[in-house]
Design a protein around this motif. Structure first.
Motif, PDB file in Angstrom:
ATOM      1  N   PHE A  97       9.580  35.309  21.007  1.00 16.16           N
ATOM      2  CA  PHE A  97       9.930  35.794  20.192  1.00 16.16           C
ATOM      3  C   PHE A  97      10.557  37.087  19.174  1.00 16.16           C
ATOM      4  N   ARG A  98      11.161  38.641  19.901  1.00 11.98           N
ATOM      5  CA  ARG A  98      11.450  39.199  19.885  1.00 11.98           C
ATOM      6  C   ARG A  98      12.894  39.361  20.587  1.00 11.98           C
ATOM      7  N   ASN A  99      12.978  38.639  20.780  1.00 14.39           N
ATOM      8  CA  ASN A  99      14.357  38.507  22.246  1.00 14.39           C
ATOM      9  C   ASN A  99      14.879  37.460  21.521  1.00 14.39           C
ATOM     10  N   ASP A 100      16.339  38.179  20.896  1.00 13.90           N
ATOM     11  CA  ASP A 100      17.825  37.354  19.507  1.00 13.90           C
ATOM     12  C   ASP A 100      18.531  36.508  20.648  1.00 13.90           C
ATOM     13  N   SER A 101      18.778  37.141  21.868  1.00 13.30           N
ATOM     14  CA  SER A 101      19.800  36.493  23.047  1.00 13.30           C
ATOM     15  C   SER A 101      18.876  34.839  23.253  1.00 13.30           C
ATOM     16  N   LEU A 102      17.966  34.584  23.010  1.00 10.95           N
ATOM     17  CA  LEU A 102      17.358  33.314  23.646  1.00 10.95           C
ATOM     18  C   LEU A 102      17.065  33.107  21.521  1.00 10.95           C
ATOM     19  N   GLU A 103      16.906  33.262  20.923  1.00  9.95           N
ATOM     20  CA  GLU A 103      17.408  32.723  19.496  1.00  9.95           C
ATOM     21  C   GLU A 103      18.610  31.898  19.259  1.00  9.95           C
ATOM     22  N   LYS A 104      19.518  32.713  19.723  1.00  5.71           N
ATOM     23  CA  LYS A 104      20.825  31.629  19.923  1.00  5.71           C
ATOM     24  C   LYS A 104      21.372  30.358  20.249  1.00  5.71           C
ATOM     25  N   ILE A 105      20.872  30.598  21.647  1.00  5.66           N
ATOM     26  CA  ILE A 105      20.893  29.976  22.281  1.00  5.66           C
ATOM     27  C   ILE A 105      20.519  29.324  23.127  1.00  5.66           C
ATOM     28  N   THR A 106      19.491  28.953  22.601  1.00  6.27           N
ATOM     29  CA  THR A 106      17.889  28.804  22.944  1.00  6.27           C
ATOM     30  C   THR A 106      16.950  27.714  22.226  1.00  6.27           C
ATOM     31  N   PHE A 107      16.697  28.090  21.370  1.00  2.00           N
ATOM     32  CA  PHE A 107      15.958  27.549  19.771  1.00  2.00           C
ATOM     33  C   PHE A 107      17.108  26.120  19.179  1.00  2.00           C
ATOM     34  N   SER A 108      16.102  25.241  18.468  1.00  2.00           N
ATOM     35  CA  SER A 108      16.725  24.377  17.811  1.00  2.00           C
ATOM     36  C   SER A 108      16.438  25.289  16.692  1.00  2.00           C
ATOM     37  N   SER A 109      17.194  24.401  15.564  1.00  2.00           N
ATOM     38  CA  SER A 109      17.482  24.480  14.087  1.00  2.00           C
ATOM     39  C   SER A 109      16.304  25.278  13.288  1.00  2.00           C
ATOM     40  N   GLU A 110      15.169  24.010  13.478  1.00  2.00           N
ATOM     41  CA  GLU A 110      14.297  24.567  12.202  1.00  2.00           C
ATOM     42  C   GLU A 110      13.823  25.569  12.976  1.00  2.00           C
ATOM     43  N   LEU A 111      13.326  25.624  14.588  1.00  2.00           N
ATOM     44  CA  LEU A 111      12.998  27.148  15.081  1.00  2.00           C
ATOM     45  C   LEU A 111      13.712  28.806  15.114  1.00  2.00           C
TER      46      LEU A 111
END
Length: 237
Positions: A97-111
């Motif tokens: 949840f706190r890992n910004d790099s995951l948010e940008k390249i790993t999560f779907s647009s909704e997540l």
């Protein structure tokens, strides 16, 4: 009399030959199958064979060879191995949840949107409380490990040898363990195909808890923040 008998046999032979030709044509039509046009089953069980943590190939639990070919074609087009690696990326890094790099390249647009709104909810709650009559109160925060169903987090995880796959999504169960609390459980990571790649879309909780999934928990947190702001607005009036 002999001529009539001969004509009769000739007619019978011609008629049987005609029937035989029609039967062969029907068989030929039935045997012409376009593998790529066959939709794979709605839920397909796939077993990866792993070597050095890389998925090499698959076998499919189906009886019809045409459907098997179709599923293999689908897997080759949708880069199934990539989805496996993405799923493992999330759990191999601390606090997704706190890992910004995951948010940008790993999560779907909704997540990604839900994670951003949840982080913003924390910021707004913190500011509102500092400006309230009780500035020492605790603001709304995402606490604990929300990417699994155990609040106290995990220190061991193993991806399942079995995934459940459709044309639009893949579900991969993960076995987790917290050795300190002696807890073992299984959660399922859900990936969706967006644009040309796979992305983490949700985590379906396997343990009994207040929420059934990661997305449900984030949505509840955002609603709690909206309610908190409404209460602060009432107090100002």
């Amino acid at each position: 009399m002999k001529i009539q008998t001969l004509k009769f046999f000739i007619l019978v032979f011609f008629f049987l030959s005609l029937l035989s030709c029609q039967s062969k044509k029907k068989e030929e039509k039935l045997n012409v199958v376009s593998v790529e046009n066959i939709e794979p089953p709605q839920l397909t069980k796939i077993y990866p064979y792993k070597t050095y943590n890389k998925v090499l190939n698959f076998s499919v639990e189906m009886g019809d060879s045409a459907i098997i070919d179709s599923v293999e074609y689908f897997l080759s087009q949708c880069q199934f191995t990539e989805s496996w690696e993405i799923a493992e990326k999330v759990f191999s890094r601390p606090n997704p949840f706190r890992n910004d790099s995951l948010e940008k390249i790993t999560f779907s647009s909704e997540l990604t949107q839900l994670v951003k709104e949840s982080k913003q909810t924390e910021v707004v709650s913190r500011k509102a409380i500092l400006q309230s009559k009780s500035p020492t109160d605790k603001p709304l925060l995402i606490e604990g490990e929300i990417f699994t169903s155990l609040y106290e987090e995990y220190n061991k995880y193993i991806p399942s040898d079995t995934a459940y796959c459709t044309m639009k999504e893949i579900k991969i169960p993960f076995a987790f363990e917290n050795t300190h609390y002696k807890e073992k459980w299984t959660d399922t990571i859900l990936l969706v195909h967006q644009n040309t790649s796979w992305y983490v879309h949700d985590v379906l909780y396997g343990r009994k808890s207040q929420y059934s999934s990661l997305q449900e928990r984030l949505k509840a947190f955002i609603r709690a923040g909206q309610e908190e702001q409404r209460q602060f607005q009432k107090q100002k009036k």
